[in-house]
Design an enzyme around this catalytic site. Structure first.
Site, PDB file in Angstrom:
ATOM      1  N   ASP A   1     -90.100   3.136  -2.988  1.00 17.01           N
ATOM      2  CA  ASP A   1     -89.659   4.158  -2.033  1.00 17.01           C
ATOM      3  C   ASP A   1     -89.392   3.500  -0.682  1.00 17.01           C
ATOM      4  OD1 ASP A   1     -89.602   7.294  -1.566  1.00 17.01           O
ATOM      5  OD2 ASP A   1     -90.514   6.368   0.199  1.00 17.01           O
TER       6      ASP A   1
ATOM      7  N   ASN B   1     -80.935   8.022   8.484  1.00 12.74           N
ATOM      8  CA  ASN B   1     -79.931   9.081   8.516  1.00 12.74           C
ATOM      9  C   ASN B   1     -79.858   9.743   9.890  1.00 12.74           C
ATOM     10  OD1 ASN B   1     -79.013   8.874   5.853  1.00 12.74           O
ATOM     11  ND2 ASN B   1     -80.675  10.148   5.079  1.00 12.74           N
TER      12      ASN B   1
ATOM     13  N   HIS C   1     -75.394   9.768   7.810  1.00 11.26           N
ATOM     14  CA  HIS C   1     -75.548   9.674   6.363  1.00 11.26           C
ATOM     15  C   HIS C   1     -74.704   8.563   5.738  1.00 11.26           C
ATOM     16  CE1 HIS C   1     -78.179  13.137   5.695  1.00 11.26           C
ATOM     17  NE2 HIS C   1     -77.532  13.715   6.700  1.00 11.26           N
TER      18      HIS C   1
ATOM     19  N   ASP D   1     -76.188   5.981   3.072  1.00  9.83           N
ATOM     20  CA  ASP D   1     -75.582   5.654   1.777  1.00  9.83           C
ATOM     21  C   ASP D   1     -75.426   4.145   1.621  1.00  9.83           C
ATOM     22  OD1 ASP D   1     -75.447   8.316   1.153  1.00  9.83           O
ATOM     23  OD2 ASP D   1     -73.289   8.522   1.519  1.00  9.83           O
TER      24      ASP D   1
ATOM     25  N   GLU E   1     -84.375   8.473  -1.942  1.00 10.30           N
ATOM     26  CA  GLU E   1     -84.523   7.051  -1.610  1.00 10.30           C
ATOM     27  C   GLU E   1     -85.523   6.351  -2.519  1.00 10.30           C
ATOM     28  OE1 GLU E   1     -87.260   9.335   1.279  1.00 10.30           O
ATOM     29  OE2 GLU E   1     -85.362   9.633   0.222  1.00 10.30           O
TER      30      GLU E   1
END
Length: 307
Positions: A184, A192, A197, A201, A227
């Site tokens: 994680d 973000n 965003h 990505d 994530e």
């Protein structure tokens, strides 16, 4: 070495392939005439969408029409490679194309040279292979696409369920170790929030690539959600899994991701779980998840092992 190696391009329009579309009776191969074998070949190749099965049928029937010992087929962009029979000295190769669409490379071999008549016969019978092979490749590509996360290219949840269950069954049947790593990204929401965003990505794509580089070809990586990623490590005991996990953690901590001229650094927390005798797929994932949250509670950017 006096190896015959002809390279040919087969490019067939639909009218050429349709000449071989008539049906044939199911008879023992030795009892069929050359024309009946050609018709049987065309019919049989259209009975499946599995590329391996298509080529196996082609190999079995076409050997009754032309004497040869091996067939090798490759389509590198789709990671398809099939080898049938025993490779011999003299070879003839064909690049398969249909209306500009590349369908792979096929090589036939045997111990003596092929005659001009046999080369012509190969081009003729390959006509019946083109459309079934194309359909098989399209089907395989669709299956692969359905099992991948569209952003990162890692496997998706459906693929994870199938792969992990298969690996658990194999490990339990052969009494082999199996470990999983739940990964994680720490404070991913901040990326973000700070960069947008699009940056988030990009970070996920770069992370997936960085993790994949640290894994073996026998391992598998999946996007578990958001994530979170899951690495499945077949035939890997807890001690070895911890080595892999620490290597992954360090490589991600050293990763610098360039976005719009700014460098984004990340860390990750990892939970490691090794398959126990009473584990199921769900219990193994739950244990790795518990270990992951232990790593987060204890300060993040570390590896914890499931009890």
């Amino acid at each position: 070495m006096n190896t015959q190696s002809n390279s040919n391009v087969i490019n067939l329009e639909s009218s050429a392939a349709k000449r071989f579309a008539s049906t044939a009776k199911e008879l023992p191969l030795l009892a069929l005439s050359h024309e009946e074998l050609r018709q049987l070949l065309s019919n049989q190749l259209q009975s499946t969408l599995d590329v391996q099965d298509i080529l196996m049928m082609f190999f079995k029937i076409s050997q009754r029409m032309i004497s040869y010992d091996s067939l090798t087929y490759k389509h590198e962009s789709q990671s398809v490679a099939v080898e049938l029979g025993v490779l011999q000295k003299h070879r003839v190769a064909y690049n398969l194309n249909y209306q500009g669409e590349y369908l792979g490379n096929i090589v036939f071999s045997r111990g003596r040279s092929f005659t001009e008549q046999e080369l012509g016969d190969f081009e003729s019978i390959i006509a019946s292979l083109i459309f079934p092979l194309r359909n098989g490749l399209l089907y395989a590509a669709a299956l692969q696409s359905a099992l991948k996360d569209p952003l990162t290219g890692a496997g998706n949840r459906i693929s994870m369920q199938q792969t992990l269950q298969r690996d658990i069954d194999t490990a339990q049947r052969h009494k082999q170790p199996l470990s999983v790593l739940m990964i994680d990204i720490d404070y991913f929401k901040r990326i973000n929030d700070c960069y947008g965003h699009s940056a988030g990505d990009l970070v996920l794509v770069e992370i997936a690539q960085a993790i994949q580089m640290q894994l073996r070809s026998t391992d598998a990586l999946f996007r578990y959600g958001g994530e979170e990623f899951l690495a499945v490590l077949p035939n890997t005991c807890e001690a070895d899994a911890l080595v892999v996990a620490e290597r992954l953690r360090a490589s991600l901590a050293a990763l610098l991701i360039n976005f719009a001229g700014e460098e984004i650094s990340i860390t990750a927390s990892l939970g490691c779980a090794t398959l126990g005798s009473d584990d199921s797929l769900s219990s193994l994932l739950q244990r790795s998840d518990v270990a992951l949250y232990a790593a987060k509670r204890k300060g993040r950017n570390q590896v914890q092992v499931a009890p």
